[in-house]
Write an enzyme that holds these catalytic residues in place. Structure first.
Site, PDB file in Angstrom:
ATOM      1  N   ARG A 539      36.237  22.471 -55.923  1.00 60.31           N
ATOM      2  CA  ARG A 539      35.202  22.183 -56.916  1.00 60.31           C
ATOM      3  C   ARG A 539      35.351  20.791 -57.480  1.00 60.31           C
ATOM      4  O   ARG A 539      36.462  20.282 -57.636  1.00 60.31           O
ATOM      5  CB  ARG A 539      35.325  23.187 -58.077  1.00 60.31           C
ATOM      6  CG  ARG A 539      34.637  24.490 -57.764  1.00 60.31           C
ATOM      7  CD  ARG A 539      34.641  25.401 -58.949  1.00 60.31           C
ATOM      8  NE  ARG A 539      35.990  25.826 -59.252  1.00 60.31           N
ATOM      9  CZ  ARG A 539      36.276  26.638 -60.270  1.00 60.31           C
ATOM     10  NH1 ARG A 539      35.320  27.055 -61.077  1.00 60.31           N
ATOM     11  NH2 ARG A 539      37.509  27.011 -60.477  1.00 60.31           N
ATOM     12  N   SER A 602      46.663  22.207 -55.864  1.00 62.86           N
ATOM     13  CA  SER A 602      47.522  23.393 -55.944  1.00 62.86           C
ATOM     14  C   SER A 602      48.365  23.603 -54.697  1.00 62.86           C
ATOM     15  O   SER A 602      48.207  24.596 -53.970  1.00 62.86           O
ATOM     16  CB  SER A 602      46.666  24.611 -56.236  1.00 62.86           C
ATOM     17  OG  SER A 602      45.861  24.339 -57.358  1.00 62.86           O
ATOM     18  N   ASP A 656      47.448  24.078 -60.277  1.00 63.48           N
ATOM     19  CA  ASP A 656      46.505  25.054 -60.856  1.00 63.48           C
ATOM     20  C   ASP A 656      47.138  25.929 -61.944  1.00 63.48           C
ATOM     21  O   ASP A 656      46.473  26.322 -62.900  1.00 63.48           O
ATOM     22  CB  ASP A 656      45.852  25.929 -59.772  1.00 63.48           C
ATOM     23  CG  ASP A 656      46.860  26.633 -58.878  1.00 63.48           C
ATOM     24  OD1 ASP A 656      48.073  26.445 -59.075  1.00 63.48           O
ATOM     25  OD2 ASP A 656      46.427  27.376 -57.970  1.00 63.48           O
TER      26      ASP A 656
HETATM   27  C1  BG6 Z   1      41.042  29.074 -59.801  1.00 59.79           C
HETATM   28  C2  BG6 Z   1      41.510  27.665 -59.931  1.00 59.79           C
HETATM   29  O1  BG6 Z   1      40.415  29.536 -60.892  1.00 59.79           O
HETATM   30  O2  BG6 Z   1      42.129  29.895 -59.419  1.00 59.79           O
HETATM   31  C3  BG6 Z   1      42.064  27.216 -58.600  1.00 59.79           C
HETATM   32  O3  BG6 Z   1      40.555  26.830 -60.441  1.00 59.79           O
HETATM   33  C4  BG6 Z   1      43.207  28.096 -58.251  1.00 59.79           C
HETATM   34  O4  BG6 Z   1      42.405  25.897 -58.567  1.00 59.79           O
HETATM   35  C5  BG6 Z   1      42.681  29.483 -58.192  1.00 59.79           C
HETATM   36  O5  BG6 Z   1      43.887  27.678 -57.144  1.00 59.79           O
HETATM   37  C6  BG6 Z   1      43.679  30.457 -57.722  1.00 59.79           C
HETATM   38  O6  BG6 Z   1      43.007  31.471 -57.192  1.00 59.79           O
HETATM   39  P1  BG6 Z   1      42.653  31.706 -55.680  1.00 59.79           P
HETATM   40  O7  BG6 Z   1      42.751  33.158 -55.579  1.00 59.79           O
HETATM   41  O8  BG6 Z   1      41.279  31.185 -55.525  1.00 59.79           O
HETATM   42  O9  BG6 Z   1      43.674  30.982 -54.882  1.00 59.79           O
END
Ligand code: BG6
Ligand code: BG6
Ligand code: GLC
Length: 888
Positions: A539, A602, A656
């Site tokens: 994003r 991340s 993250d």
């Molecule tokens: C999101 C963050 O809400 O959660 C991401 O903005 C993050 O950057 C993520 O890595 C983690 O969740 P997933 O399950 O999408 O890896």
């Protein structure tokens, strides 16, 4: 219609021929072909009504699922015990089904008496008696030392949700023991068996006599798919398509349905054919108003019907010179065996005379002929009615199979059918007339229901053995409290290890400093760009702060990162990212704007300052070349330069977890921990690091790279699906799933994404939906397979949540101890698809933390705005810090 005053007018006419006299008297009991076709149609409608979920509760014919899904295939083997209760005799047997291939059954049986005291007494006494008889049998046959599976033929209507359970709907026939209706009969028997601690029996199947009969016959004739009982009671079962059985989940294959046709008419649909004799018999019976069809058919009632008719005729002066005997006035004095004897071809007349004389009557020749005719009409009606219902079943089977002609076999048993001289012939003939498109073979069950019940038990015993194997595999994923405490303690030690300078290089839990030295204080303002890379979505965001905690505005756009770019060169990847930024700025009307930027990245990075981070290694499917070992902020800056379209001030590089913690801390100052349970999982905790810190400030969030490879692989969403897949492969290899066939799909890495795992485990989904999900994944599963897959997912995700909870418990405890507090109140900011989407993960995680860190009051706060907002907040804080440094 049979009113007495009408009879008088018959009197004179009926003097002539005794047969005609009876025919006229019992006119209403003789059913025409049209009537039989009409009854057949009504029974077809009844079956439909019983099978449908919405109409079943009010249906008289209950169409009970039996959980018997297949007829024997010859692979059954082993030694079994069998109880057979509910017919004219109670029998205990031992059945030896030969080893595969040999197709041989050896039975040893013993009959035990069942008195009215037992059948109509106390329920617990009834089952204690049954258990005592079993004990006696095992003693006599020297079976006490053996551990044997048992099949229980129990011939009454009961509701089953599985093979070894049945809630008695009502007693029928001669039984009316107290305290059993609406309870599970298997539990009763198990309880009674507890009084014999020396016996080792395992009740595996509860079977109706109809099912036992069908299975007995099917063992010899694979075409057999119907079982009929015409004995003390009457009933039938047949193999129905699962897709037509609303009451059981799943639509694959077939299941045997116990129709309980004896209750046909209990709702009034047969009133037009019931006679005054049927009504009188019903009133005097043990269960008035119940089993009205059965009362017109079965052995328990035919003799009594004949008696009632004879009595009436005598009273009307049509028999025995109008003189009835005391016996003729006595209920049940004429039995069905008498009816059978009187209808015998040659001896019939003599038998009739003898029977009537024994009843204290003085029959003339004409009386005997008349009585014989009464018997014929009553037993013929029985066969006709049975034929009509059976023809309905056969027609249904034919239609289910969409055949013009059906070839099938009906297994039959019961004393009336076996001992009445004309009954079978009449029944067969009428069935063939009513169902002309069915070629039916009638097969008499030679070993009662017992052999069939043993077959059902054999299959159940095979299923039980498989269940054990599955449980053994799943047990590997079950953690005891001690295991979890151990994990917590080990994590606790690792935390210290990772924070200490000397031990840090060897520590598996990396404890990486993040150089984020302050928390938002609500004074943040301005416009910031944020990138969020490394979760499910990439994003780009614009975050606008105005003074005050809650006044934040965010605009974001999700961009795809194609696989070829994730796995191409580093230049391609970062150029793509910059392209996305350009698109976003364009979209927001900010082309060329110079904004400070926070970069949520991340992946494991070794940071040396807030805007510098060396990528340790790619995870989560990223493989772009020339990035590992490089500073990702530099890579991004270079890409921006290459594009030469706008300039951005990259202020902060953020993980993250830190972003999530900051997002939540913006609302709740108690938030000191950030946790991601997503496609991968890491935790971050704000604590005083003992590492040399290049920056002042008492506290710095430390990124706990919980990615000790073993730990992360057991806890994060991306790997959970892989573990599930590995287990499924293992179970399939053992022949316990997917019919032992490892499909191409099952061989495919990564098919179980977190979202599928979450869907499969949802409690709201019916089995069929689970199966649909699996099929969508290319896994051709049966409903039984789906149950197992769901269990596997549950075991794996539960362990993940528990392990994650144990790790978190170690962190909160350390925070508490570091602050020298007895009790700590703390908030954990959480994000990630596993935490958010999985139906049980968050709850198990929270429970585990509570259990393992009881001194800490942990609040879980879901980050609603992702890490993007946090990255922007860190950017503000870092800018503030930069300013401070400049001023100094
Ligand atoms: C999101 C963050 O809400 O959660 C991401 O903005 C993050 O950057 C993520 O890595 C983690 O969740 P997933 O399950 O999408 O890896
Ligand atoms: C037998 C079964 O063969 O048939 C019994 O083993 C069953 O359990 C019976 O109930 C039906 O016949 P009857 O005449 O004994 O009720
Ligand atoms: C009664 C019982 C039924 C049984 C039949 C034959 O109708 O309710 O369960 O199958 O008798 O024994």
């Amino acid at each position: 219609m049979f009113a007495v005053h009408l009879l008088a007018s018959y009197l004179t006419k009926l003097k002539e021929d005794p047969i005609k006299k009876v025919d006229r008297f019992l006119y209403h009991m003789r059913l025409s072909d049209e009537t039989l076709l009409e009854i057949m149609a009504r029974f077809q409608a009844e079956m439909e009504k019983g099978l449908r979920k919405d109409t079943n509760p009010t249906a008289a014919v209950k169409m009970l699922p039996t959980f018997v899904r297949a007829i024997p295939d010859g692979s059954e083997h082993g030694e079994f015990l069998s109880l057979d209760l509910g017919g004219s005799k109670f029998r205990v047997s031992k059945v030896q089904v030969s080893e595969e291939g040999k197709h041989k059954v050896h039975m040893e049986s013993q009959f035990y008496p069942v008195t009215g005291e037992i059948t109509r007494g106390n329920g617990s006494q009834l089952f204690e008696y049954v258990a005592d008889c079993l004990a006696d049998f095992m003693e006599a046959k020297d079976l006490k030392q053996k551990e044997l599976p048992l099949g229980f033929t129990f011939s009454f209507p009961y509701w089953q949700t599985k093979l070894d359970e049945g809630v008695l709907l009502s007693w029928t026939k001669k039984f009316k023991a107290r305290g059993v209706q609406d309870t599970d009969v298997v539990s009763h028997l198990r309880r009674a068996l507890q009084k014999h601690p020396d016996l080792h029996v395992d009740i595996l199947a509860l079977v109706s006599d109809t099912v036992g009969t069908m299975m007995t016959c099917a063992y010899d004739d694979p075409y057999c798919e119907v079982g009929v009982i015409i004995g003390t009671g009457s009933n039938a079962c047949y193999m129905e398509d699962m897709s037509n059985i609303d009451l059981v989940e799943g639509d694959e294959g077939r299941m045997c349905i116990n129709t309980e046709w004896g209750a046909f008419g209990d709702d009034g649909v047969l009133e037009d054919i019931r006679t005054e004799f049927d009504r009188e018999l019903d009133l005097g019976s043990l269960h008035p108003g119940k089993q009205l069809f059965e009362k017109m058919i079965s052995g328990l009632y035919l003799g009594e019907l004949v008696r009632l008719i004879l009595l009436k005729m005598t009273r009307a002066g049509l028999l025995f010179g109008g003189k009835a005997s005391c016996a003729l006035h006595t209920k049940d004095k004429i039995e069905t065996r008498h009816v059978a004897a009187m209808e015998k071809y040659k001896e019939g007349l003599a038998n009739t005379k003898e029977i009537l004389t024994n009843l204290g009557l003085e029959p003339s020749e004409a009386d005997c002929a008349a009585v014989q005719q009464v018997c014929t009409i009553v037993s013929f009606r029985s066969a006709n009615l049975c034929a009509a219902a059976l023809a309905a079943i056969l027609t249904r089977l034919r239609e289910n199979k969409k055949l013009v002609r059906l070839r099938t076999t009906v297994g039959v048993d019961g004393t009336l059918y076996k001992t009445h001289p004309q009954y079978p012939k009449r029944l067969h003939k009428v069935v063939r007339k009513l169902a002309p498109n069915c070629d039916v073979r009638f097969l008499l069950s030679e070993s009662g229901s017992t052999k069939g019940a043993a077959m059902v038990t054999a299959v159940a015993s095979r299923v039980q053995a498989q269940r054990k194997q599955i449980d053994e595999v799943l047990a590997l994923f079950q953690l005891t409290r001690d295991n979890l405490v151990d994990v917590k303690n080990r994590m606790r030690a690792e935390l210290e290890y990772g924070l200490k300078k000397e031990t840090h290089p060897m520590a598996t839990v990396k404890m990486l400093p993040t150089y984020v030295c302050g928390l938002p204080d609500g004074t943040e303002k301005g416009k910031f760009l944020a990138l969020d890379l490394g979760g499910t979505n990439f994003r780009v965001l614009l975050v606008k702060f105005r003074k005050g905690r809650s006044s934040v505005r965010m605009y974001n756009k999700i961009f795809a990162i194609p696989l070829e770019i994730m796995q191409g060169t580093g230049e391609e990847l970062f150029d793509h990212i910059v392209q996305c930024i350009a698109d976003f700025l364009d979209y927001m009307g900010l082309k060329g704007a110079q904004l400070p930027l926070g970069f949520t990245f991340s992946f494991p990075c070794r940071q040396t300052s807030i805007d510098k981070g060396i990528l340790v290694e790619w995870t989560k499917g990223f493989k772009a070349t020339d990035c590992e070992g490089e500073d990702v902020v530099d890579l991004l800056r270079e890409a921006i330069k290459r594009r030469n379209e706008f300039d951005l001030d990259i202020v902060a590089l953020v993980n993250d977890t830190v972003g999530t913690m900051m997002t939540c801390a913006h609302e709740d100052p108690k938030c000191e921990i950030g946790l991601i349970a997503g496609s991968t999982e890491r935790g971050v905790v704000r604590m005083a690091p003992e590492l040399e810190s290049p920056m002042p400030g008492p506290l710095m969030p430390v990124l706990l790279q919980l990615g000790d490879p073993q730990y992360e692989k057991m806890t994060s969403g991306m790997y959970l699906g892989e573990i599930v897949r590995q287990i499924l492969i293992d179970l399939t290899k053992q022949g316990l799933l997917f019919r032992g066939h490892i499909s191409e799909c099952l061989r495919t890495r990564g098919i179980f994404e977190t979202k599928f795992l979450s869907q499969i485990e949802s409690d709201r989904l019916a089995l069929l939906q689970v199966r649909a999900i699996l099929q969508q994944l290319g896994l051709d599963s049966t409903c039984d397979d789906s149950i197992v897959v769901k269990e596997v997912c549950g075991a794996v995700s539960r362990r993940a949540a528990q392990l994650c909870g144990a790790g978190l418990a170690a962190i909160v405890q350390k925070r508490r101890e570091d602050q020298g507090l007895k009790h700590l109140k703390i908030t954990v900011g959480v994000d990630g698809t596993l935490y958010k989407l999985h139906p049980h993960f968050s709850q198990i995680l929270q429970e585990t933390v509570k259990e393992l860190a009881p001194e800490c009051d942990v609040t879980f706060m879901l980050s609603e705005d992702g890490s993007g907002k946090g990255a922007a907040l860190i950017t503000v804080v870092a800018q503030r810090f930069r300013q401070l440094q400049k001023e100094n």
